[in-house]
Write a protein that holds these residues in place. Structure first.
Motif, PDB file in Angstrom:
ATOM      1  N   ALA A 113       0.841  -1.197   0.000  1.00 18.92           N
ATOM      2  CA  ALA A 113       0.000   0.000   0.000  1.00 18.92           C
ATOM      3  C   ALA A 113       0.877   1.248   0.000  1.00 18.92           C
ATOM      4  O   ALA A 113       1.958   1.259   0.600  1.00 18.92           O
ATOM      5  CB  ALA A 113      -0.913   0.007   1.215  1.00 18.92           C
ATOM      6  N   ALA A 114       0.397   2.307  -0.658  1.00 13.91           N
ATOM      7  CA  ALA A 114       1.162   3.548  -0.741  1.00 13.91           C
ATOM      8  C   ALA A 114       0.235   4.750  -0.679  1.00 13.91           C
ATOM      9  O   ALA A 114      -0.813   4.774  -1.335  1.00 13.91           O
ATOM     10  CB  ALA A 114       1.972   3.592  -2.034  1.00 13.91           C
ATOM     11  N   ILE A 115       0.614   5.739   0.125  1.00 19.91           N
ATOM     12  CA  ILE A 115      -0.091   7.017   0.160  1.00 19.91           C
ATOM     13  C   ILE A 115       0.950   8.132   0.066  1.00 19.91           C
ATOM     14  O   ILE A 115       2.126   7.936   0.375  1.00 19.91           O
ATOM     15  CB  ILE A 115      -0.955   7.199   1.422  1.00 19.91           C
ATOM     16  CG1 ILE A 115      -0.099   7.098   2.694  1.00 19.91           C
ATOM     17  CG2 ILE A 115      -2.089   6.195   1.452  1.00 19.91           C
ATOM     18  CD1 ILE A 115      -0.872   7.394   3.962  1.00 19.91           C
ATOM     19  N   ASP A 116       0.502   9.303  -0.349  1.00 20.88           N
ATOM     20  CA  ASP A 116       1.416  10.423  -0.544  1.00 20.88           C
ATOM     21  C   ASP A 116       1.974  10.942   0.772  1.00 20.88           C
ATOM     22  O   ASP A 116       1.265  11.027   1.781  1.00 20.88           O
ATOM     23  CB  ASP A 116       0.703  11.561  -1.266  1.00 20.88           C
ATOM     24  CG  ASP A 116       0.645  11.345  -2.762  1.00 20.88           C
ATOM     25  OD1 ASP A 116       1.710  11.091  -3.353  1.00 20.88           O
ATOM     26  OD2 ASP A 116      -0.454  11.432  -3.335  1.00 20.88           O
ATOM     27  N   ALA A 117       3.233  11.298   0.730  1.00 21.73           N
ATOM     28  CA  ALA A 117       3.880  12.068   1.792  1.00 21.73           C
ATOM     29  C   ALA A 117       4.274  13.406   1.169  1.00 21.73           C
ATOM     30  O   ALA A 117       4.071  13.638  -0.020  1.00 21.73           O
ATOM     31  CB  ALA A 117       5.097  11.327   2.325  1.00 21.73           C
ATOM     32  N   ILE A 118       4.832  14.288   1.962  1.00 19.78           N
ATOM     33  CA  ILE A 118       5.234  15.579   1.411  1.00 19.78           C
ATOM     34  C   ILE A 118       6.577  15.449   0.709  1.00 19.78           C
ATOM     35  O   ILE A 118       7.240  14.426   0.763  1.00 19.78           O
ATOM     36  CB  ILE A 118       5.301  16.653   2.518  1.00 19.78           C
ATOM     37  CG1 ILE A 118       6.306  16.259   3.598  1.00 19.78           C
ATOM     38  CG2 ILE A 118       3.928  16.877   3.123  1.00 19.78           C
ATOM     39  CD1 ILE A 118       6.516  17.334   4.649  1.00 19.78           C
ATOM     40  N   ARG A 119       6.969  16.510   0.010  1.00 19.18           N
ATOM     41  CA  ARG A 119       8.258  16.597  -0.684  1.00 19.18           C
ATOM     42  C   ARG A 119       8.428  15.516  -1.751  1.00 19.18           C
ATOM     43  O   ARG A 119       9.534  15.064  -2.015  1.00 19.18           O
ATOM     44  CB  ARG A 119       9.419  16.530   0.315  1.00 19.18           C
ATOM     45  CG  ARG A 119       9.437  17.667   1.318  1.00 19.18           C
ATOM     46  CD  ARG A 119      10.607  17.597   2.251  1.00 19.18           C
ATOM     47  NE  ARG A 119      10.658  16.353   2.987  1.00 19.18           N
ATOM     48  CZ  ARG A 119      11.413  16.156   4.064  1.00 19.18           C
ATOM     49  NH1 ARG A 119      12.177  17.140   4.516  1.00 19.18           N
ATOM     50  NH2 ARG A 119      11.418  14.999   4.681  1.00 19.18           N
ATOM     51  N   GLY A 120       7.316  15.080  -2.365  1.00 21.95           N
ATOM     52  CA  GLY A 120       7.401  14.114  -3.448  1.00 21.95           C
ATOM     53  C   GLY A 120       7.665  12.695  -3.002  1.00 21.95           C
ATOM     54  O   GLY A 120       7.872  11.811  -3.831  1.00 21.95           O
ATOM     55  N   GLU A 121       7.643  12.445  -1.697  1.00 25.11           N
ATOM     56  CA  GLU A 121       7.885  11.101  -1.188  1.00 25.11           C
ATOM     57  C   GLU A 121       6.566  10.360  -0.989  1.00 25.11           C
ATOM     58  O   GLU A 121       5.485  10.933  -1.095  1.00 25.11           O
ATOM     59  CB  GLU A 121       8.667  11.186   0.122  1.00 25.11           C
ATOM     60  CG  GLU A 121      10.053  11.785  -0.044  1.00 25.11           C
ATOM     61  CD  GLU A 121      10.775  11.998   1.260  1.00 25.11           C
ATOM     62  OE1 GLU A 121      11.993  11.800   1.302  1.00 25.11           O
ATOM     63  OE2 GLU A 121      10.106  12.388   2.244  1.00 25.11           O
ATOM     64  N   VAL A 122       6.654   9.068  -0.700  1.00 23.62           N
ATOM     65  CA  VAL A 122       5.468   8.252  -0.450  1.00 23.62           C
ATOM     66  C   VAL A 122       5.692   7.402   0.795  1.00 23.62           C
ATOM     67  O   VAL A 122       6.823   7.008   1.100  1.00 23.62           O
ATOM     68  CB  VAL A 122       5.120   7.337  -1.649  1.00 23.62           C
ATOM     69  CG1 VAL A 122       4.690   8.153  -2.846  1.00 23.62           C
ATOM     70  CG2 VAL A 122       6.286   6.430  -2.005  1.00 23.62           C
ATOM     71  N   PRO A 203       7.651  15.291  12.529  1.00 20.32           N
ATOM     72  CA  PRO A 203       7.060  16.454  11.859  1.00 20.32           C
ATOM     73  C   PRO A 203       8.118  17.519  11.595  1.00 20.32           C
ATOM     74  O   PRO A 203       9.085  17.647  12.339  1.00 20.32           O
ATOM     75  CB  PRO A 203       6.012  16.954  12.869  1.00 20.32           C
ATOM     76  CG  PRO A 203       5.770  15.805  13.779  1.00 20.32           C
ATOM     77  CD  PRO A 203       7.049  15.039  13.840  1.00 20.32           C
ATOM     78  N   GLU A 204       7.905  18.252  10.514  1.00 18.27           N
ATOM     79  CA  GLU A 204       8.817  19.364  10.228  1.00 18.27           C
ATOM     80  C   GLU A 204       8.381  20.550  11.065  1.00 18.27           C
ATOM     81  O   GLU A 204       7.271  21.039  10.962  1.00 18.27           O
ATOM     82  CB  GLU A 204       8.756  19.722   8.744  1.00 18.27           C
ATOM     83  CG  GLU A 204       9.333  18.639   7.839  1.00 18.27           C
ATOM     84  CD  GLU A 204       9.389  19.094   6.397  1.00 18.27           C
ATOM     85  OE1 GLU A 204       8.503  19.876   6.001  1.00 18.27           O
ATOM     86  OE2 GLU A 204      10.301  18.673   5.679  1.00 18.27           O
ATOM     87  N   ILE A 205       9.287  21.031  11.923  1.00 13.92           N
ATOM     88  CA  ILE A 205       8.974  22.143  12.828  1.00 13.92           C
ATOM     89  C   ILE A 205       9.902  23.309  12.500  1.00 13.92           C
ATOM     90  O   ILE A 205      11.114  23.149  12.417  1.00 13.92           O
ATOM     91  CB  ILE A 205       9.166  21.726  14.285  1.00 13.92           C
ATOM     92  CG1 ILE A 205       8.234  20.555  14.630  1.00 13.92           C
ATOM     93  CG2 ILE A 205       8.912  22.905  15.207  1.00 13.92           C
ATOM     94  CD1 ILE A 205       8.429  20.008  16.021  1.00 13.92           C
TER      95      ILE A 205
END
Length: 209
Positions: A113-122, A203-205
Motif C-alpha cells: 500500500a502507498a499514500i502520498d507524503a510531502i516533498r514528493g515522497e510516499v 514532523p517538520e517544525i
C-alpha cells in the motif's frame, strides 16, 4: 461484539460500525484538514442512524497513520477519549495496514500500500514490514525480491517494479475505516493511553527566529 473503526490519516475521514462481522453503517467525508470539526458529528450521525450508543461499542480500531500529522492526531485523540470514557478496548492500525486488509487475498502476490507524503515522497508498507517513507525511485531497493506484487493506493501509481501490477479500486485509493476494522478485529487491544500516532518520520517544525 460491536466494533467501530475510525480513520482520519488523510483527507478522507471515515467511520465504520460493525456488529461482529456485519457492517451496520459507515460514513465518509473528504474534508482535507477539517477533521477536528467533522469527525465527532460524523460519528454521532452514524450512531444515531444505526441506533447504537457509544457505550455499546466494545472495541475501537483507529488508524494511527502515517499520513497527515494533524488528521492522525485528531482521530487518535478522539478514539482515546471515547474509549477512556466508556471503558472500551482500543486497537491501533496503520493507515497502510488498513488498505492492505481491505484489498483482501491476492493469491500468491504480496500487497503493498502507498499514500502520498510531502516533498514528493510516499509512505509504503507491506505485510510483516514497518511502514517507511521513501522516494518513488527507491521503491525497488526497498521492496527487494518478493515475487509478484499488487500495489494499492493513489500514490501507488508513482511506483513501479518488474513484477508489479496496480489494483485500481476506488475504495482502495485512501485508507478507510472499514479496512481499519478488518485489520484490527482480531488483534490484541492495547491500553488507550498508550496509543500514539505512527508518524514514521518526525514532523517538520520551524523554530521561531
Amino acid at each position: 461484539m460491536k466494533l467501530c473503526g475510525v480513520d482520519t490519516s488523510t483527507a478522507l475521514g471515515s467511520v465504520a460500525l460493525y456488529d461482529g462481522e456485519t457492517l451496520l453503517a459507515e460514513a465518509q467525508e473528504r474534508v482535507s484538514n477539517a477533521h477536528g470539526e467533522s469527525l465527532l458529528p460524523m460519528i454521532d450521525r452514524l450512531f444515531q442512524q444505526a441506533g447504537v450508543a457509544a457505550k455499546d461499542v466494545a472495541r475501537w480500531c483507529v488508524g494511527v497513520g502515517p499520513g497527515s500529522f494533524t488528521g492522525t492526531r485528531i482521530g487518535v485523540a478522539t478514539v482515546k477519549g471515547i474509549a477512556l470514557g466508556t471503558d472500551a478496548e482500543v486497537v491501533p492500525v496503520t493507515s497502510l495496514e488498513a488498505m492492505i486488509a481491505l484489498a483482501g487475498d491476492q493469491g500468491d502476490a504480496q500487497v503493498v500500500a502507498a499514500i502520498d507524503a510531502i516533498r514528493g515522497e510516499v509512505y509504503v508498507e507491506a505485510p510483516g514490514r514497518e511502514p517507511a517513507c521513501i522516494r518513488p525511485e527507491d521503491f525497488e531497493p526497498w521492496l527487494g525480491d518478493v515475487g509478484r506484487v499488487v500495489l494499492v493506493g493513489e500514490a501507488a501509481k508513482k511506483l513501479s517494479c518488474a513484477n508489479c501490477t496496480y489494483l485500481d479500486r476506488p475504495e482502495l485509493a485512501l485508507p478507510h475505516a472499514r479496512g481499519v476494522v478488518l485489520a484490527g478485529r482480531a488483534r490484541a487491544a492495547v491500553p488507550a493511553d498508550l496509543v500514539e500516532p505512527a508518524y514514521v518520520r518526525p514532523p517538520e517544525i520551524t523554530m521561531p527566529k
